[in-house]
Enzyme design. Sequence first.
Site, PDB file in Angstrom:
ATOM      1  N   LYS A  51       0.784  -1.109  -0.087  1.00 55.83           N
ATOM      2  CA  LYS A  51       0.072   0.220   0.115  1.00 55.83           C
ATOM      3  C   LYS A  51       0.846   1.117   0.064  1.00 55.83           C
ATOM      4  O   LYS A  51       2.075   1.198   0.658  1.00 55.83           O
ATOM      5  CB  LYS A  51      -0.895  -0.173   1.269  1.00 55.83           C
ATOM      6  CG  LYS A  51      -2.096   1.101   1.207  1.00 55.83           C
ATOM      7  CD  LYS A  51      -2.926   1.088   2.307  1.00 55.83           C
ATOM      8  CE  LYS A  51      -3.980   1.871   2.176  1.00 55.83           C
ATOM      9  NZ  LYS A  51      -4.988   1.717   3.624  1.00 55.83           N
ATOM     10  N   SER A 107     -10.965   0.327   5.965  1.00 57.25           N
ATOM     11  CA  SER A 107      -9.920   0.293   4.738  1.00 57.25           C
ATOM     12  C   SER A 107      -9.409  -1.048   4.252  1.00 57.25           C
ATOM     13  O   SER A 107      -9.094  -1.109   3.468  1.00 57.25           O
ATOM     14  CB  SER A 107      -8.847   1.394   5.098  1.00 57.25           C
ATOM     15  OG  SER A 107      -9.457   2.785   5.126  1.00 57.25           O
ATOM     16  N   SER A 130      -9.554   2.467   2.249  1.00 58.17           N
ATOM     17  CA  SER A 130      -8.459   3.000   1.533  1.00 58.17           C
ATOM     18  C   SER A 130      -7.482   2.105   0.877  1.00 58.17           C
ATOM     19  O   SER A 130      -6.501   2.681   0.208  1.00 58.17           O
ATOM     20  CB  SER A 130      -7.871   3.881   2.457  1.00 58.17           C
ATOM     21  OG  SER A 130      -7.104   3.385   3.327  1.00 58.17           O
TER      22      SER A 130
END
Length: 472
Positions: A79, A178, A154
């Site tokens: 990420k 997320s 996210s």
Amino acid sequence: MIDVYSSARAMAQAVAAREISARELLALHLDRIAEVNGTVNALVSIDEERAYAEATAADARTASGEPLGVLHGLPYAVKDTHHVAGWRTTFGSPVMADHFSAYDELVVERVRAAGAVVVAKSNTPEFASGSHTFNPVFGTTVNPYDTSRSAGGSSGGSAAALAAGMVPLADGSDMGGSLRNPASFCNVVGLRPTWGRVPTWPTWNLWETVSVQGPLARDVSDLALLLSVLAGPDPRVPTADSTAGEVFREVRPASLDGLRVALSTDLGGAFEVDGAVADVVRAQADVFAGAGAQVEEAWPELPAAEATFRTLRAWLMEYALGDVLDARPDDLKPSLADNIRAGRPLSGHDVAVAYARRTVLTEKAREFFTRYDLLALPVSQVPPFPADQEYPHSINGRPQETYLDWMRASFLITVTGCPAISVPAGFTPDGLPVGLQLVGPAGSEHRLLAIARAYEELAGAGVGVGGPRPVL
């Protein structure tokens, strides 16, 4: 025959057995990335040269006969909020657009030590704020099942990359959903672990308990494999759980016979839920009951959960990003700036009250799980929404005034301190994925994963267990 939708376990076994080299496996995935990433926009800062160098080193280790890590040779996406040494790490913000990390943070250290080959960063909303993945640096990540729709967030880049066959494993983080929300939107699996299960280092606040890092995968078995690498103690993180990560390496499906399941579509009216999502969630009662579980409509009473989450989120974001907002007020998206500003009027008393309330919520959850083994509810209150919206502005005609309002199904669980996993449950009549959120007592990840494995075999909806693949 290994292809890009083979399981991570099968890929690792094939590399170890020299049925396919790490370089060949990487080439398969880079070809897939070239084929679909231009449409989905899930992976960013792709570095083929560095990835091939890592794959070459992996093949040398295979040839040497030395012991291999459990992720040996597997292409991997990190990420874009997690630091990788020498790699561009932007947090999806123009403020960080030219930032290159000087170190590997702990989760990256661990996956690399286990033999993974980092291919790219995965796209994220600005500073991981919000459950729709778009930012001014790399643009919008779209849903592989319907490219007009959101991939969630996210950790949306990670989930979309998994669903589209670009990588077999990826990581993410979760404050208000997320890891869970993008897994639900993209028909993959995402786990929010108990705080301390996956330690974070370095960190600006060792005692921060709202945000956690964790794994995403296409099925629960692969997710457990990745969790076995991410989890476990570290001398730099005294708050880490002392359980060795290896306990998650093999998680067999649990028997559901006699399992006490509390199922609710809205936690007793705590949030609005789209009718198509509610229908899929209700239908899972028959899945559990058919396997012998005792299913009741029930839920924990969590009246202070929303105020607790909003207070802690605003306080944490103001501390972490308040100076950035002051220095570059025009460079942060308005919803993020508003959330930072919401933390400024908070007093020490307000924060103390929020932590006291969270203590009560944790006790309520503990008591609830003396009567039930599992809580099942929606992950997301809506199906994937149009990608040109920042967030859904209404559910069933009820306005959703901020980018947090529609995320209650996830963030109300956050403040209980319980682990929660999103597992594919089915599709709306429009063909959009819906995930089921399974929640267990704090610290119960092994049991929760065993239940999730049994459930996913019965539901059969996920892309990793024979469910439909995206058409790209």
